[in-house]
Design a protein around this motif. Structure first.
Motif, PDB file in Angstrom:
ATOM      1  N   ASN A 105       0.806  -1.212   0.000  1.00 17.44           N
ATOM      2  CA  ASN A 105       0.000   0.000   0.000  1.00 17.44           C
ATOM      3  C   ASN A 105       0.843   1.268   0.000  1.00 17.44           C
ATOM      4  O   ASN A 105       0.342   2.347   0.330  1.00 17.44           O
ATOM      5  CB  ASN A 105      -0.944  -0.001   1.199  1.00 17.44           C
ATOM      6  N   GLY A 106       2.124   1.128  -0.337  1.00 20.62           N
ATOM      7  CA  GLY A 106       2.965   2.300  -0.485  1.00 20.62           C
ATOM      8  C   GLY A 106       3.745   2.699   0.746  1.00 20.62           C
ATOM      9  O   GLY A 106       4.329   3.790   0.781  1.00 20.62           O
ATOM     10  N   GLU A 165      19.462  -3.683 -20.032  1.00 26.59           N
ATOM     11  CA  GLU A 165      18.064  -3.429 -19.705  1.00 26.59           C
ATOM     12  C   GLU A 165      17.637  -4.233 -18.479  1.00 26.59           C
ATOM     13  O   GLU A 165      18.152  -5.321 -18.218  1.00 26.59           O
ATOM     14  CB  GLU A 165      17.161  -3.810 -20.892  1.00 26.59           C
ATOM     15  N   ARG A 166      16.676  -3.692 -17.750  1.00 30.30           N
ATOM     16  CA  ARG A 166      16.102  -4.403 -16.612  1.00 30.30           C
ATOM     17  C   ARG A 166      15.176  -5.508 -17.124  1.00 30.30           C
ATOM     18  O   ARG A 166      14.346  -5.270 -18.010  1.00 30.30           O
ATOM     19  CB  ARG A 166      15.316  -3.432 -15.730  1.00 30.30           C
ATOM     20  N   VAL A 167      15.301  -6.718 -16.550  1.00 34.74           N
ATOM     21  CA  VAL A 167      14.551  -7.848 -17.095  1.00 34.74           C
ATOM     22  C   VAL A 167      13.653  -8.553 -16.084  1.00 34.74           C
ATOM     23  O   VAL A 167      12.989  -9.524 -16.435  1.00 34.74           O
ATOM     24  CB  VAL A 167      15.518  -8.897 -17.715  1.00 34.74           C
ATOM     25  N   ASP A 168      13.599  -8.079 -14.845  1.00 34.02           N
ATOM     26  CA  ASP A 168      12.778  -8.790 -13.853  1.00 34.02           C
ATOM     27  C   ASP A 168      11.297  -8.460 -13.953  1.00 34.02           C
ATOM     28  O   ASP A 168      10.453  -9.213 -13.457  1.00 34.02           O
ATOM     29  CB  ASP A 168      13.284  -8.507 -12.436  1.00 34.02           C
ATOM     30  N   GLN A 169      10.936  -7.307 -14.531  1.00 36.84           N
ATOM     31  CA  GLN A 169       9.529  -6.939 -14.727  1.00 36.84           C
ATOM     32  C   GLN A 169       8.741  -6.865 -13.416  1.00 36.84           C
ATOM     33  O   GLN A 169       7.539  -7.137 -13.396  1.00 36.84           O
ATOM     34  CB  GLN A 169       8.836  -7.942 -15.677  1.00 36.84           C
ATOM     35  N   ARG A 170       9.414  -6.488 -12.330  1.00 40.15           N
ATOM     36  CA  ARG A 170       8.737  -6.402 -11.036  1.00 40.15           C
ATOM     37  C   ARG A 170       8.406  -4.963 -10.629  1.00 40.15           C
ATOM     38  O   ARG A 170       7.990  -4.722  -9.510  1.00 40.15           O
ATOM     39  CB  ARG A 170       9.599  -7.070  -9.960  1.00 40.15           C
ATOM     40  N   ILE A 171       8.634  -4.021 -11.485  1.00 40.25           N
ATOM     41  CA  ILE A 171       8.329  -2.595 -11.292  1.00 40.25           C
ATOM     42  C   ILE A 171       8.954  -2.101  -9.990  1.00 40.25           C
ATOM     43  O   ILE A 171      10.159  -2.041  -9.872  1.00 40.25           O
ATOM     44  CB  ILE A 171       6.810  -2.346 -11.349  1.00 40.25           C
ATOM     45  N   ASP A 172       8.135  -1.753  -8.965  1.00 45.19           N
ATOM     46  CA  ASP A 172       8.679  -1.185  -7.736  1.00 45.19           C
ATOM     47  C   ASP A 172       8.957  -2.232  -6.664  1.00 45.19           C
ATOM     48  O   ASP A 172       9.360  -1.900  -5.552  1.00 45.19           O
ATOM     49  CB  ASP A 172       7.732  -0.121  -7.168  1.00 45.19           C
ATOM     50  N   LYS A 173       8.766  -3.493  -6.983  1.00 43.67           N
ATOM     51  CA  LYS A 173       8.952  -4.552  -5.997  1.00 43.67           C
ATOM     52  C   LYS A 173      10.337  -5.169  -6.070  1.00 43.67           C
ATOM     53  O   LYS A 173      10.994  -5.388  -5.049  1.00 43.67           O
ATOM     54  CB  LYS A 173       7.887  -5.644  -6.196  1.00 43.67           C
ATOM     55  N   GLY A 174      10.809  -5.478  -7.270  1.00 42.75           N
ATOM     56  CA  GLY A 174      12.076  -6.170  -7.408  1.00 42.75           C
ATOM     57  C   GLY A 174      11.972  -7.632  -7.008  1.00 42.75           C
ATOM     58  O   GLY A 174      10.887  -8.155  -6.761  1.00 42.75           O
ATOM     59  N   VAL A 175      13.107  -8.301  -6.953  1.00 41.59           N
ATOM     60  CA  VAL A 175      13.171  -9.716  -6.593  1.00 41.59           C
ATOM     61  C   VAL A 175      13.758  -9.840  -5.191  1.00 41.59           C
ATOM     62  O   VAL A 175      14.823  -9.295  -4.911  1.00 41.59           O
ATOM     63  CB  VAL A 175      14.043 -10.506  -7.594  1.00 41.59           C
ATOM     64  N   PRO A 232      14.198   2.799  -7.103  1.00 41.54           N
ATOM     65  CA  PRO A 232      14.007   2.826  -5.652  1.00 41.54           C
ATOM     66  C   PRO A 232      13.092   1.689  -5.205  1.00 41.54           C
ATOM     67  O   PRO A 232      11.964   1.907  -4.756  1.00 41.54           O
ATOM     68  CB  PRO A 232      13.358   4.197  -5.432  1.00 41.54           C
ATOM     69  N   VAL A 233      13.544   0.458  -5.331  1.00 46.04           N
ATOM     70  CA  VAL A 233      12.697  -0.701  -5.067  1.00 46.04           C
ATOM     71  C   VAL A 233      13.179  -1.424  -3.810  1.00 46.04           C
ATOM     72  O   VAL A 233      14.271  -1.210  -3.311  1.00 46.04           O
ATOM     73  CB  VAL A 233      12.691  -1.676  -6.256  1.00 46.04           C
ATOM     74  N   ARG A 234      12.320  -2.311  -3.300  1.00 44.30           N
ATOM     75  CA  ARG A 234      12.633  -3.026  -2.066  1.00 44.30           C
ATOM     76  C   ARG A 234      13.543  -4.222  -2.319  1.00 44.30           C
ATOM     77  O   ARG A 234      14.342  -4.581  -1.479  1.00 44.30           O
ATOM     78  CB  ARG A 234      11.334  -3.509  -1.405  1.00 44.30           C
ATOM     79  N   GLY A 235      13.400  -4.866  -3.458  1.00 44.13           N
ATOM     80  CA  GLY A 235      14.177  -6.057  -3.742  1.00 44.13           C
ATOM     81  C   GLY A 235      15.328  -5.772  -4.688  1.00 44.13           C
ATOM     82  O   GLY A 235      15.796  -4.642  -4.816  1.00 44.13           O
ATOM     83  N   ALA A 236      15.776  -6.825  -5.353  1.00 46.46           N
ATOM     84  CA  ALA A 236      16.902  -6.702  -6.287  1.00 46.46           C
ATOM     85  C   ALA A 236      16.402  -6.418  -7.701  1.00 46.46           C
ATOM     86  O   ALA A 236      15.327  -6.861  -8.106  1.00 46.46           O
ATOM     87  CB  ALA A 236      17.719  -7.987  -6.289  1.00 46.46           C
ATOM     88  N   ILE A 237      17.230  -5.695  -8.457  1.00 46.88           N
ATOM     89  CA  ILE A 237      16.981  -5.414  -9.863  1.00 46.88           C
ATOM     90  C   ILE A 237      17.852  -6.356 -10.697  1.00 46.88           C
ATOM     91  O   ILE A 237      19.033  -6.541 -10.400  1.00 46.88           O
ATOM     92  CB  ILE A 237      17.349  -3.955 -10.199  1.00 46.88           C
TER      93      ILE A 237
END
Length: 262
Positions: free
Chosen positions: A21-22, A132-142, A119-124
């Motif tokens: 929820n941000g 290029e970024r390839v995880d496609q997790r937007i603001d979540k990361g892995v 500015p994500v919580r997980g890994a990029i």
């Protein structure tokens, strides 16, 4: 720690709202625990969440889940500490080390320019062929999960290498060891989002775990965790390994060929 009835114990804490929820991330952590040690494991993560330099949480979640998959044992990466006198020197060294792992200089520079956009919580996950970024997790990361290193074994290793026996190093080296064990990982670049912790590292299977004493300024709450990956292998399988494959780091002195820590 036995191989039967192990539990993955995970914690996350945030300010104002939940992460979904941000809410602003405060702390996270995890352990692998036997049933008899569950209370102690939960208490350890609770203590971390309630006493963090980023503040007091308004949202706190601790989850326990039995591990049904076979657990993989890994030797820790070799470790070297690099002392630098300024952030600029540390970041220059990080770029040099990334090149040594096999990441092209152009990809490194492209990634550095785009770090403020992550500015994500997980890994990029960054493709070493395109940048290029390839995880496609937007603001979540892995989020790398299901990993641990028994404290007694870690302390034995740390004493033999003359490095600090602190939980921060244990957690970071455990994560880097798991990440770099996979054939798709070319390198990892990381520094903490804790405002009072300025050390970071570059890690890979071929150069080991390089601690760098300054990769950001004090009071800077911006962290970074980037995995440079070879996308010639299946990315979904790779992310499944990072998030779901349970591993234990286990150091055996007679099998260790570590480099000297400076």
């Amino acid at each position: 720690m036995g191989q039967s009835r192990l539990y993955s114990v995970r914690m996350r804490a945030s300010e104002k709202e939940s992460h979904e929820n941000g809410g602003s991330h405060i702390s996270g952590g995890e352990l692998l625990s036997t049933y008899s040690e569950l209370r102690m494991s939960v208490d350890t993560l609770l203590e971390k969440a309630l006493n963090h330099s980023r503040g007091k949480p308004d949202f706190l979640q601790i989850q326990c889940e039995i591990v049904n998959q076979p657990i993989k044992l890994l030797n820790p990466l070799t470790v070297q500490t690099n002392v630098v006198n300024a952030v600029e020197e540390g970041q220059e060294l990080a770029r040099y080390l990334l090149e040594k792992t096999g990441v092209h200089k152009g990809i490194i520079e492209k990634t550095y320019k785009e770090i403020p956009e992550y500015p994500v919580r997980g890994a990029i996950l960054i493709d070493i062929h395109t940048g290029e970024r390839v995880d496609q997790r937007i603001d979540k990361g892995v989020r790398v999960s299901r990993m641990d290193w028994q404290t007694k074994n870690f302390e034995k290793w740390a004493t033999s290498k003359s490095v600090p026996t602190n939980p921060r190093l244990k957690e970071a080296l455990t994560l880097a060891t798991k990440v770099c064990n996979h054939q798709s990982t070319i390198a990892e670049l990381c520094w903490s989002d804790d405002p009072d912790y300025i050390m970071g590292y570059v890690a890979s299977k071929n150069i080991g775990y390089h601690r760098i004493t300054q990769l950001k300024d004090y009071d800077d709450e911006r962290g970074c965790r980037i995995f440079f990956v070879d996308t010639l292998t299946d990315i979904n399988t790779y992310m499944s390994y990072l998030e779901e494959q349970p591993i234990l780091v286990q150091w055996e002195e007679e099998e260790d060929h570590d480099t000297r820590v400076d």
